[in-house]
Design a protein around this motif. Structure first.
Motif, PDB file in Angstrom:
ATOM      1  N   SER A 378       7.689   1.841 -48.921  1.00  0.00           N
ATOM      2  CA  SER A 378       7.200   3.223 -48.981  1.00  0.00           C
ATOM      3  C   SER A 378       7.609   3.555 -50.891  1.00  0.00           C
ATOM      4  N   ILE A 390       8.503  10.817 -51.098  1.00  0.00           N
ATOM      5  CA  ILE A 390       8.110  10.049 -50.141  1.00  0.00           C
ATOM      6  C   ILE A 390       7.605  11.176 -48.872  1.00  0.00           C
ATOM      7  N   GLU A 394       6.033   9.594 -43.380  1.00  0.00           N
ATOM      8  CA  GLU A 394       6.711   8.128 -43.372  1.00  0.00           C
ATOM      9  C   GLU A 394       8.101   8.399 -43.002  1.00  0.00           C
TER      10      GLU A 394
END
Length: 886
Positions: A378, A390, A394
């Motif tokens: 990620s 991010i 996620e």
């Protein structure tokens, strides 16, 4: 003053004042609305509510509790802990406010050398409910407290109710003043941390109804029997008496904190964030130890999930303190030593407890490694796209699916120069909490209103005669239909029947309820289930198959003798298997649950790995040897402490009274606390055949067995199967394994050869397929059905070869085939085709739709499938149609 000494003084004081000292109930409660014993009153709810007559007029206890609703506050405040001990004294219609206040004040202020707790009265404040003049006057009279240290507060702090109709009442709280260096003056009303609540006295005197909220309801009137429910926080008293600043520095908790300091190499008191982490470790290790001692094991739901969360927060905190290696073996051992004086079981059962703790740590460290790999991906994708954040989704996926802590995600992202969309993460977490709360509310709404059994239970316990009799004459005490008390139930109705005596066994201890009937003058009832809705009361769920049954009528309970015989065999066989497991694997293979019904048993036990075939054979042989030896089965009713001293095994989480029933098979060879029905000698079990062994969690295994005639039938069926194989294969019985292995190897070799021929046959079609390329818009397209194929990999390989053979022009290849009766289409595109808008995943999806299925994949190669092989031509046409549309 050590924590254990405070508890000893409390119990000694109340024992001297005619209270029955009650041992702590398990942290695992049987209340379906609760996961754990969250307060000292939980074990006494049936007595306080009047559902069950109390066995004593007054009692005192030191109750273990677990509460995790404020878990994020642990370590941040002086008194938030997940595991805590609540000292309580209880009156069930005996004494009331005057004595409750007198006892509390005397114990708190009595000098230590006289057995009291030695508090200076000048340091104590009291709050009362604003309308409770009686309590206010009693504090002035009994304790001689000055008016300026008695404060009147409202319902939100000084009125107790469950939030449901039933008993309620005002309460009075006692506070300790830590002193001006801890906050502002003004007493508990300031809601300042300077004033620590140490004891709450609940005066349960009213019946409430029409509950609109916890503090908005109608008072029906005074209870016929007024109760006292008190709770004194042992950890809070301990940190005050030990002269430390918080509960984490008391004698039962501080050793774990010190070990964490030693392992990390950091200093306690030097950094606020580190101090919080040290306290989290100390609190959560102790909580986990006590949960494991009460039979909870780590899992992904319910109580096991809470335990897993506590343990993983310890690992996370140690990691944030710079320790990445395993630490549970050391931390839990220190907690064991600190708690063993008060709870010897943590030392006695250390082998099992440490096995679970260490296994969970190993599992989570692997999870962290896997989560780190996903997080690294990620981070790389975020950086590659030029982003700096991010996505919260996620981070939530890592937390929720992989158990990866958000704090660790934040730390790693920060090290990489990125941030996390914490707001989106928090939104997703809040949505999850709301779903969990809605589920908890649903469970609470679904909880049966046990008050309907109150009057029936007040007449005494249901007498169970089934240990000796399969038929018992009695009287119908009560009838319930749809949860409501009624006088009669007629043919066709489903009802609950309460009898004064019954021969029918109520489901408990892993043994299912008896089958049978209840008959009386002019009626017959088919028994569907038998349960214990409240302690001491047996309820029969029945269908009225003929006539009409009424309250007060004679009733005879009749047990299905054959079914009972099978249940007795299975239950005794369960004890034999348990003993055999312990003989083979050791004492740490302890029971984690069981199910016994006629002809079948299921037994769960703590063990971290699969059993070998030799081990299973040994267990089965030991159990059947015990059957062959016709061991005597005896039962005794005796005090709980005496049974334990004799080595009787108790099931974790099971509630036991002062008197217990102990079942011996062959004397001490198998000795367990059990209320189930059993055979007279082990020979009556007949035969035990293990038929399954499997995992039911990270550290739990399950064995299943058939018993008696069911075991014989299973073995007879296997014998017939072996006989059929020897006849068909014309091979002696002892040579069957080798012959079957030989045939299997030959079959695999033949299948491999056939697959190679089929793959070659497909490959030989390559030139012809290339020749069939046609133009569809800017693309050269091959869309052909191959007939049957042995694997999708062969189809994919051929599609890629055709695509590569057609060169650099925009090329799309769609090949269909039938695999074991099911259709598949593989689509491959080259770079030029993709630049012109042809995506393999989109085209495969179009083909799959025509096949009645689904599909997709990457832009360069994708696959679709379905259920209708006859639709392959339509699916290939759909690929061309999608290209034309594009």
């Amino acid at each position: 003053m050590k924590t254990a000494e405070i508890a000893r003084r409390f119990l000694a004081y109340f024992e001297k004042n005619d209270h029955t000292i009650v041992p702590s109930a398990s942290l695992v409660t049987d209340d379906p609305a609760l996961l754990f014993t969250v307060a000292g009153m939980v074990p006494f709810i049936p007595y306080l509510s009047g559902d069950v007559p109390p066995p004593y007029p007054r009692a005192a206890d030191n109750q273990k509790c677990i509460r995790t609703n404020d878990i994020e506050e642990v370590g941040k405040t002086p008194r938030h802990g997940t595991f805590f001990q609540m000292l309580g004294n209880w009156s069930f219609g005996d004494y009331f406010k005057r004595d409750a206040i007198g006892y509390a004040w005397e114990l708190l202020t009595m000098p230590e050398d006289e057995g009291g707790l030695g508090f200076d009265p000048a340091d104590l404040w009291v709050t009362v409910y604003e309308e409770d003049d009686e309590a206010y006057d009693l504090w002035r009279e009994v304790a001689r407290l000055p008016e300026d240290r008695i404060q009147r507060l409202g319902k939100d702090t000084n009125y107790w109710s469950t939030g449901l109709p039933g008993p309620a009442g005002p309460c009075s709280e006692i506070f300790f003043d830590l002193g001006p260096e801890y906050g502002i003056d003004g007493g508990p009303a300031t809601d300042d941390d300077r004033y620590v609540e140490i004891w709450n006295l609940v005066f349960m005197q009213y019946e409430i109804t029409n509950v609109r909220s916890k503090y908005d309801f109608d008072v029906v009137g005074e209870l016929p029997a007024k109760n006292i429910d008190t709770g004194m926080g042992l950890e809070r008293i301990a940190f005050i008496k030990q002269g430390v600043d918080n509960m984490y520095e008391t004698d039962q908790v501080r050793p774990v904190l010190d070990k964490a300091v030693e392992l990390s190499g950091r200093t306690y008191g030097a950094d606020h964030e580190d101090d919080v982490r040290f306290r989290v470790v100390a609190d959560h290790v102790r909580s986990s130890l006590m949960l494991l001692a009460d039979g909870v094991t780590p899992s992904n739901d319910g109580r096991g999930y809470i335990l897993r969360r506590l343990m993983r927060r310890v690992i996370r905190s140690m990691r944030l303190l710079g320790v990445e290696r395993p630490t549970f073996a050391e931390l839990f051992a220190v907690s064991r030593d600190a708690m063993a004086e008060a709870y010897p079981v943590v030392a006695e059962d250390w082998a099992r407890i440490s096995q679970y703790a260490i296994a969970e740590e190993e599992t989570f460290l692997r999870t962290l490694a896997a989560g780190s790999a996903l997080l690294d991906d990620s981070l790389a994708q975020t950086k590659a796209s030029g982003g700096t954040t991010i996505p919260g989704s996620e981070a939530f996926l890592l937390h929720d699916t992989y158990g990866f802590p958000i704090d660790l995600t934040l730390e790693i992202a920060q090290e990489a120069g990125l941030t996390v969309d914490r707001a989106a993460f928090d939104t997703l977490m809040q949505e999850q909490r709301q779903r969990a709360k809605a589920d908890a509310r649903a469970r609470k709404r679904q909880l049966a209103d046990t008050s309907v059994y109150r009057d029936l239970r007040a007449r005494g316990e249901t007498v169970f005669t089934g240990y000796t009799d399969l038929q018992t004459e009695s009287t119908v005490l009560g009838i319930l239909v749809d949860g409501m008390s009624v006088d009669r139930a007629a043919t066709g109705q489903i009802a609950e029947i309460i009898l004064a005596e019954t021969a029918l066994y109520a489901e408990s201890g892993g043994q299912v309820a008896d089958k049978g009937i209840i008959v009386g003058p002019g009626y017959e009832l088919d028994v569907l289930d038998v349960q214990k809705p409240v302690a001491g009361l047996i309820s029969h769920t029945v269908e009225v198959t003929s006539g009409e049954v009424g309250v007060g009528q004679p009733a005879t309970s009749v047990v299905d003798a054959e079914n009972r015989r099978g249940a007795r065999q299975a239950h005794s066989a369960t004890h034999l298997v348990h003993a055999a497991l312990r003989d083979t694997l050791g004492r740490s293979a302890t029971q984690a649950g069981s199910l016994n019904r006629a002809g079948y048993l299921r037994f769960d036990f703590s063990w971290g790995q699969a059993l070998s075939d030799d081990t299973k054979t040994e267990i089965e042989e030991i159990a059947n040897n015990a059957v062959r030896e016709s061991l005597e089965v005896t039962t005794r009713v005796l005090p709980l402490d005496e049974a334990r001293s004799l080595g009787a095994i108790a099931l974790f989480g099971e509630k036991y009274g002062d008197k217990v029933r102990m079942v011996d098979i062959g004397g001490p060879w198998s000795r367990e606390l059990c209320a189930g029905t059993h055979v007279s000698t082990s020979a009556e079990v007949g035969l035990i055949s293990l038929v399954g062994e499997s995992s039911v969690g990270a550290s739990n295994r399950r064995v299943e067995a058939l018993v008696g005639l069911d075991a014989f039938r299973q073995l007879a069926a296997e014998r017939a199967l072996v006989s059929q194989l020897t006849s068909t294969l014309k091979t002696p019985r002892e040579q069957l394994p080798a012959r079957i292995a030989e045939l299997t190897a030959s079959l695999k070799a033949a299948e491999k050869k056939i697959a190679a021929y089929e793959a070659k046959a497909l490959a030989d079609r390559l030139p012809a397929l290339v020749e069939k390329a046609t133009a569809v818009g800017p693309h050269r397209v091959v869309a052909e059905s191959l007939g049957t194929a042995s694997s999708a990999d062969d189809v994919r390989s051929l599609a890629l070869q055709v695509r590569d053979r057609l060169g650099a022009d925009a090329t799309v290849v769609a090949l269909g085939a039938e695999l074991n009766g099911r259709p598949v289409v593989v689509v491959a595109t080259n770079e030029a085709a993709r630049s012109a808008g042809a995506k393999a995943g989109v085209l495969a999806k179009a083909a799959a739709t025509a096949l009645g299925g689904g599909g997709g994949g990457r832009d360069d190669v994708a696959q679709g499938g379905g259920t209708d092989a006859s639709a392959l031509p339509s699916a290939l046409a759909a690929v061309k149609g999608a290209l034309n549309a594009a």
